[in-house]
Design a protein around this motif. Sequence first.
Motif, PDB file in Angstrom:
ATOM      1  N   LEU A 624     -11.956  30.158  -5.624  1.00  0.00           N
ATOM      2  CA  LEU A 624     -10.832  30.588  -4.747  1.00  0.00           C
ATOM      3  C   LEU A 624     -10.053  29.269  -4.066  1.00  0.00           C
ATOM      4  CD1 LEU A 624     -13.165  32.958  -2.744  1.00  0.00           C
ATOM      5  CD2 LEU A 624     -10.752  33.587  -3.857  1.00  0.00           C
ATOM      6  N   ASN A 625     -10.416  28.097  -3.881  1.00  0.00           N
ATOM      7  CA  ASN A 625     -10.080  27.012  -3.284  1.00  0.00           C
ATOM      8  C   ASN A 625      -9.678  25.868  -4.323  1.00  0.00           C
ATOM      9  OD1 ASN A 625     -10.687  27.799  -0.275  1.00  0.00           O
ATOM     10  ND2 ASN A 625     -12.385  28.139  -1.344  1.00  0.00           N
ATOM     11  N   THR A 626      -9.761  26.074  -5.564  1.00  0.00           N
ATOM     12  CA  THR A 626      -8.869  24.901  -6.368  1.00  0.00           C
ATOM     13  C   THR A 626      -7.917  25.590  -7.359  1.00  0.00           C
ATOM     14  OG1 THR A 626     -10.966  25.361  -7.990  1.00  0.00           O
ATOM     15  CG2 THR A 626     -11.211  23.545  -6.282  1.00  0.00           C
ATOM     16  N   SER A 627      -7.163  24.671  -7.856  1.00  0.00           N
ATOM     17  CA  SER A 627      -6.185  25.104  -8.730  1.00  0.00           C
ATOM     18  C   SER A 627      -6.663  25.676 -10.077  1.00  0.00           C
ATOM     19  CB  SER A 627      -5.154  24.184  -8.799  1.00  0.00           C
ATOM     20  OG  SER A 627      -5.713  23.189  -9.446  1.00  0.00           O
ATOM     21  N   PRO A 628      -5.942  26.478 -10.873  1.00  0.00           N
ATOM     22  CA  PRO A 628      -6.520  26.832 -12.055  1.00  0.00           C
ATOM     23  C   PRO A 628      -6.747  25.633 -13.158  1.00  0.00           C
ATOM     24  CG  PRO A 628      -4.641  28.265 -11.373  1.00  0.00           C
ATOM     25  CD  PRO A 628      -4.830  27.101 -10.193  1.00  0.00           C
ATOM     26  N   GLY A 629      -7.723  25.907 -13.854  1.00  0.00           N
ATOM     27  CA  GLY A 629      -8.093  24.662 -14.652  1.00  0.00           C
ATOM     28  C   GLY A 629      -8.884  23.554 -14.323  1.00  0.00           C
ATOM     29  N   THR A 630      -8.903  23.604 -12.957  1.00  0.00           N
ATOM     30  CA  THR A 630      -9.820  22.456 -12.289  1.00  0.00           C
ATOM     31  C   THR A 630     -11.407  22.551 -12.786  1.00  0.00           C
ATOM     32  OG1 THR A 630      -8.551  22.498 -10.301  1.00  0.00           O
ATOM     33  CG2 THR A 630     -10.620  21.698 -10.019  1.00  0.00           C
ATOM     34  N   ARG A 631     -12.072  21.544 -13.032  1.00  0.00           N
ATOM     35  CA  ARG A 631     -13.570  21.470 -13.616  1.00  0.00           C
ATOM     36  C   ARG A 631     -14.506  21.412 -12.236  1.00  0.00           C
ATOM     37  NH1 ARG A 631     -16.717  16.470 -14.117  1.00  0.00           N
ATOM     38  NH2 ARG A 631     -18.332  17.052 -15.810  1.00  0.00           N
ATOM     39  N   LEU A 632     -15.177  22.432 -12.292  1.00  0.00           N
ATOM     40  CA  LEU A 632     -16.083  22.740 -11.104  1.00  0.00           C
ATOM     41  C   LEU A 632     -17.339  21.931 -11.261  1.00  0.00           C
ATOM     42  CD1 LEU A 632     -15.633  26.467  -9.879  1.00  0.00           C
ATOM     43  CD2 LEU A 632     -14.749  24.396  -8.981  1.00  0.00           C
ATOM     44  N   VAL A 633     -18.095  21.369 -10.364  1.00  0.00           N
ATOM     45  CA  VAL A 633     -19.300  20.827 -10.381  1.00  0.00           C
ATOM     46  C   VAL A 633     -20.279  21.275  -9.562  1.00  0.00           C
ATOM     47  CG1 VAL A 633     -20.672  18.704 -10.590  1.00  0.00           C
ATOM     48  CG2 VAL A 633     -18.417  18.853 -11.534  1.00  0.00           C
ATOM     49  N   ILE A 634     -21.410  22.117  -9.828  1.00  0.00           N
ATOM     50  CA  ILE A 634     -22.280  22.673  -8.854  1.00  0.00           C
ATOM     51  C   ILE A 634     -23.623  21.908  -8.777  1.00  0.00           C
ATOM     52  CG2 ILE A 634     -23.112  24.857  -8.042  1.00  0.00           C
ATOM     53  CD1 ILE A 634     -20.315  24.885  -8.140  1.00  0.00           C
ATOM     54  N   ILE A 635     -23.962  21.517  -7.568  1.00  0.00           N
ATOM     55  CA  ILE A 635     -25.339  20.932  -7.723  1.00  0.00           C
ATOM     56  C   ILE A 635     -26.381  21.986  -6.715  1.00  0.00           C
ATOM     57  CG2 ILE A 635     -26.810  19.172  -6.673  1.00  0.00           C
ATOM     58  CD1 ILE A 635     -24.411  18.007  -8.350  1.00  0.00           C
ATOM     59  N   LYS A 636     -27.356  22.279  -7.879  1.00  0.00           N
ATOM     60  CA  LYS A 636     -28.422  23.269  -7.333  1.00  0.00           C
ATOM     61  C   LYS A 636     -30.086  22.526  -7.207  1.00  0.00           C
ATOM     62  CE  LYS A 636     -30.613  27.884  -8.545  1.00  0.00           C
ATOM     63  NZ  LYS A 636     -30.480  28.251  -7.232  1.00  0.00           N
ATOM     64  N   ASN A 637     -30.461  22.865  -6.075  1.00  0.00           N
ATOM     65  CA  ASN A 637     -31.805  22.084  -6.017  1.00  0.00           C
ATOM     66  C   ASN A 637     -33.011  22.589  -6.763  1.00  0.00           C
ATOM     67  OD1 ASN A 637     -31.869  24.550  -4.416  1.00  0.00           O
ATOM     68  ND2 ASN A 637     -33.439  23.648  -2.953  1.00  0.00           N
ATOM     69  N   LEU A 638     -32.881  24.061  -7.178  1.00  0.00           N
ATOM     70  CA  LEU A 638     -33.662  24.867  -7.813  1.00  0.00           C
ATOM     71  C   LEU A 638     -33.469  24.710  -9.510  1.00  0.00           C
ATOM     72  CD1 LEU A 638     -35.310  27.335  -5.614  1.00  0.00           C
ATOM     73  CD2 LEU A 638     -35.941  24.862  -5.827  1.00  0.00           C
ATOM     74  N   ARG A 639     -34.252  25.273 -10.348  1.00  0.00           N
ATOM     75  CA  ARG A 639     -33.775  25.396 -11.766  1.00  0.00           C
ATOM     76  C   ARG A 639     -32.938  26.788 -11.798  1.00  0.00           C
ATOM     77  NH1 ARG A 639     -36.944  27.547 -16.519  1.00  0.00           N
ATOM     78  NH2 ARG A 639     -36.086  26.383 -18.305  1.00  0.00           N
ATOM     79  N   VAL A 640     -31.873  26.590 -12.478  1.00  0.00           N
ATOM     80  CA  VAL A 640     -31.151  27.870 -12.689  1.00  0.00           C
ATOM     81  C   VAL A 640     -31.723  28.954 -13.461  1.00  0.00           C
ATOM     82  CG1 VAL A 640     -29.981  27.055 -14.636  1.00  0.00           C
ATOM     83  CG2 VAL A 640     -28.683  28.640 -13.425  1.00  0.00           C
ATOM     84  N   CYS A 641     -31.692  30.055 -13.118  1.00  0.00           N
ATOM     85  CA  CYS A 641     -32.351  31.471 -13.619  1.00  0.00           C
ATOM     86  C   CYS A 641     -31.723  31.797 -15.036  1.00  0.00           C
ATOM     87  CB  CYS A 641     -32.718  32.463 -12.596  1.00  0.00           C
ATOM     88  SG  CYS A 641     -31.326  33.527 -12.450  1.00  0.00           S
ATOM     89  N   GLY A 642     -32.384  32.426 -15.663  1.00  0.00           N
ATOM     90  CA  GLY A 642     -31.820  32.853 -17.064  1.00  0.00           C
ATOM     91  C   GLY A 642     -30.543  33.763 -16.896  1.00  0.00           C
ATOM     92  N   ILE A 651     -18.466  33.484 -16.975  1.00  0.00           N
ATOM     93  CA  ILE A 651     -17.401  33.164 -15.903  1.00  0.00           C
ATOM     94  C   ILE A 651     -16.443  32.309 -16.443  1.00  0.00           C
ATOM     95  CG2 ILE A 651     -17.235  32.330 -13.742  1.00  0.00           C
ATOM     96  CD1 ILE A 651     -19.725  33.603 -12.927  1.00  0.00           C
ATOM     97  N   SER A 652     -17.039  31.014 -17.217  1.00  0.00           N
ATOM     98  CA  SER A 652     -16.386  29.905 -17.819  1.00  0.00           C
ATOM     99  C   SER A 652     -15.249  30.545 -18.710  1.00  0.00           C
ATOM    100  CB  SER A 652     -17.148  29.005 -18.397  1.00  0.00           C
ATOM    101  OG  SER A 652     -17.700  29.552 -19.672  1.00  0.00           O
ATOM    102  N   LYS A 653     -15.589  31.888 -19.353  1.00  0.00           N
ATOM    103  CA  LYS A 653     -14.682  32.242 -20.390  1.00  0.00           C
ATOM    104  C   LYS A 653     -13.412  32.978 -19.725  1.00  0.00           C
ATOM    105  CE  LYS A 653     -14.395  34.601 -24.787  1.00  0.00           C
ATOM    106  NZ  LYS A 653     -13.785  33.244 -25.800  1.00  0.00           N
ATOM    107  N   ILE A 654     -13.848  33.770 -18.373  1.00  0.00           N
ATOM    108  CA  ILE A 654     -12.981  34.732 -17.920  1.00  0.00           C
ATOM    109  C   ILE A 654     -12.137  33.818 -17.084  1.00  0.00           C
ATOM    110  CG2 ILE A 654     -12.800  36.129 -15.734  1.00  0.00           C
ATOM    111  CD1 ILE A 654     -15.656  37.392 -16.849  1.00  0.00           C
ATOM    112  N   VAL A 655     -12.296  32.559 -16.651  1.00  0.00           N
ATOM    113  CA  VAL A 655     -11.487  31.860 -15.593  1.00  0.00           C
ATOM    114  C   VAL A 655     -10.962  30.805 -16.526  1.00  0.00           C
ATOM    115  CG1 VAL A 655     -12.699  32.263 -13.663  1.00  0.00           C
ATOM    116  CG2 VAL A 655     -13.353  30.503 -14.698  1.00  0.00           C
ATOM    117  N   ASP A 656     -11.475  30.558 -17.708  1.00  0.00           N
ATOM    118  CA  ASP A 656     -10.910  29.431 -18.776  1.00  0.00           C
ATOM    119  C   ASP A 656     -10.952  28.047 -18.076  1.00  0.00           C
ATOM    120  OD1 ASP A 656      -9.950  28.022 -20.855  1.00  0.00           O
ATOM    121  OD2 ASP A 656      -7.778  28.494 -20.376  1.00  0.00           O
ATOM    122  N   ARG A 657     -12.325  27.773 -17.436  1.00  0.00           N
ATOM    123  CA  ARG A 657     -12.499  26.520 -16.870  1.00  0.00           C
ATOM    124  C   ARG A 657     -13.953  25.984 -17.427  1.00  0.00           C
ATOM    125  NH1 ARG A 657     -11.109  26.040 -10.401  1.00  0.00           N
ATOM    126  NH2 ARG A 657      -9.815  27.551 -10.024  1.00  0.00           N
TER     127      ARG A 657
END
Length: 681
Positions: A624-642, A651-657
């Motif tokens: 919502l808050n970055t321009s199209p194509g911007t690389r997003l970096v998410i830091i999660k404190n736990l292990r990402v679930c399956g 999502i990466s395919k839908i938004v092409d990022r």
Amino acid sequence: MRLPALLADQRRLRRVLSSSSSPTLATLTRLHALLIVSSSNHLLASLAAAYARAGALDAAESTLATSPASPSSIAAWNALLAAHSRGGSHRTALRVFRALPPAARPDSTTFTLALSACARLGDLAAAESIKGRAFEAGYSKDVFVCSALLHLYSRCGAMGDAVRVFDGMPRRDRVSWSTMVAGFVSAGRPVDALGMYRRMREDGVEGDGVVMVGVIQACAATGDAQTGASVHGYILRHGMRMDVVATTSLVDMYAKNGKFDVARRVFRMMPYRNAVSWSALISGFVQNSHADEALDLYRELSTSGLQPDSGAHVSALLACADMGLLKLGKSIHGFILRRLELHCILGTSILDMYSKCGSLESAEKLFDRVSSRDLVLWNAMIACCGTHGRGHDALALFQELNKNGINPDHATFASLLSALSHSGLVAEGKFWFDRMSKEFGIEPAEKHYVCIVDLLARSGLVEEANDLLASMQTEPTIAIWVALLSGCLNNKKLELGENIAEKILESRPEDIGVLALVSNLYAAAKKWDKVREARKLMKDSGSKKVPGYSLVEVHGMRHMFVMEDQSHPQHQEILKMVAKLDSEMRKMGYVLRTEFVYHDLEEGVKEQLLSYHSERLAIAFGLLNTSPGTRLVIIKNLRVCGNCHDAIKYISKIVDREIVVRDAKRFHHFKDGACSCRDYW
């Protein structure tokens, strides 16, 4: 030949030559000439000592070489030894000691000076030879010789030898006790340092400032804040001088023990603070997971007029790595390049920061630019490749390290095996685990067993991993059992997993994360009574489970998201974005995997919970808050679930990022509907 009155009065001349205010070098030269002319060779030793005190060491040595050797001449030799030691010429001092004529019998001062030179050089072999001569000459109980030996052994880390000398001393002064306390601290044996301090007090010896600094440093290393506070009180009650070294040690001790209010108070009361004082406080905050406060202090230091030292930079970079602050980390990197020399410690910290902030490319560029790499830097780069799922690159680096003639250590193999585990390179992992001991002589420790068990269990070879543990000569630790249990859960080997869970519970673990894993295993097996038992243990432990959260940095500001938290100003827009993405994913074939909800709930409730995991909220906000194509970096404190892993690929395919997620274990680089881990993590 008529001599000057000074030469005629031998006793007066000796007093002049031995005076602390020796004649000038020009006067000594004239006296030397007169002594030669008058054949007063018996005064040459006193003249040589005067030359040594005046700094004319070559003249002193040549004069001694031509003077008659006698037991009384040892004072002149001692003066020459002392002069070389004061000037930092310790090797020359040892050469002079070895050149002593037999008639000039060494005394306590001679042996003390020679042993001190050995301590400065770290030459234990030479010291043992000198010690043998000293003991043969009857100085085995001499307080000065023994103190010099204590200093030597403590400086060289030979604390066993130091203890033997110390225990054999008939009289121990405060310096002796101080040397032992400081020696144990320097040798990384803080418990022994505190034990020596208690012995000192029992012996009725009052500590001085040097002893107290050593004790405070030992308390910092052992986490003994109570003894540290007691020593602090002793210093205040006895009006002892609180210089910058003592107060910095107190700041370090309180900060490392999590006593932040006291650490700040001591720090703010310091009349003078140097860069080391700031670094101690910043480091304490970082080591106790207070990265925000550490960076606030780092910024304050940067505007205080003092230049941050390497320690402060390392701590700030570690804080940036913990919080995923790539922009600030790059700024610190730039500051270091402009102001400091980029040595291996700083280089390793910068590389680690880039790696943990998701910029593998920057980490690789930095590694390639560092010309003189130590083993720690190599290990960091291998670990970096591993956390980003680049197992083949990690192995290539390991092989390059070997070609360069650098011997890998236990940390190298831990990084390599972890990298191979994260990439599913089972054959390679088993090969190098075997070669570690057979070719490199490194016996597997707990961390190596954790890695190889994780590698096998993660690949579905849980029975083989279990057989490996059965062949261990020692009982597997909880960490090793947990690695196997995690593999059982991920690969639905629930029967074996239940047996492992029982073994873990028998050890009565206090780590709430371990208990949560046990609970999840029982939930997957639908053993709800066992789930309740495990959760009761979690509750009884008194610890609170850390909630899952995700961070995303947008326009230099961090935003945190927790599941079901509605406090964010854009909460409604975020929910709409999540719903929109969910709808588009379902059209592409996405199916919710409710088996990742380890609670006895209705399917509809499980689906709702899965849709609003914290990483999904953070991604929606970023979109919502970055321009199209911007690389997003998410830091999660736990292990990402399956389930979320599947969703983010869509999502990466839908938004092409490109969407990078750093979880508690590793990095996932999502792009074009695929993940860098190839669905193996």
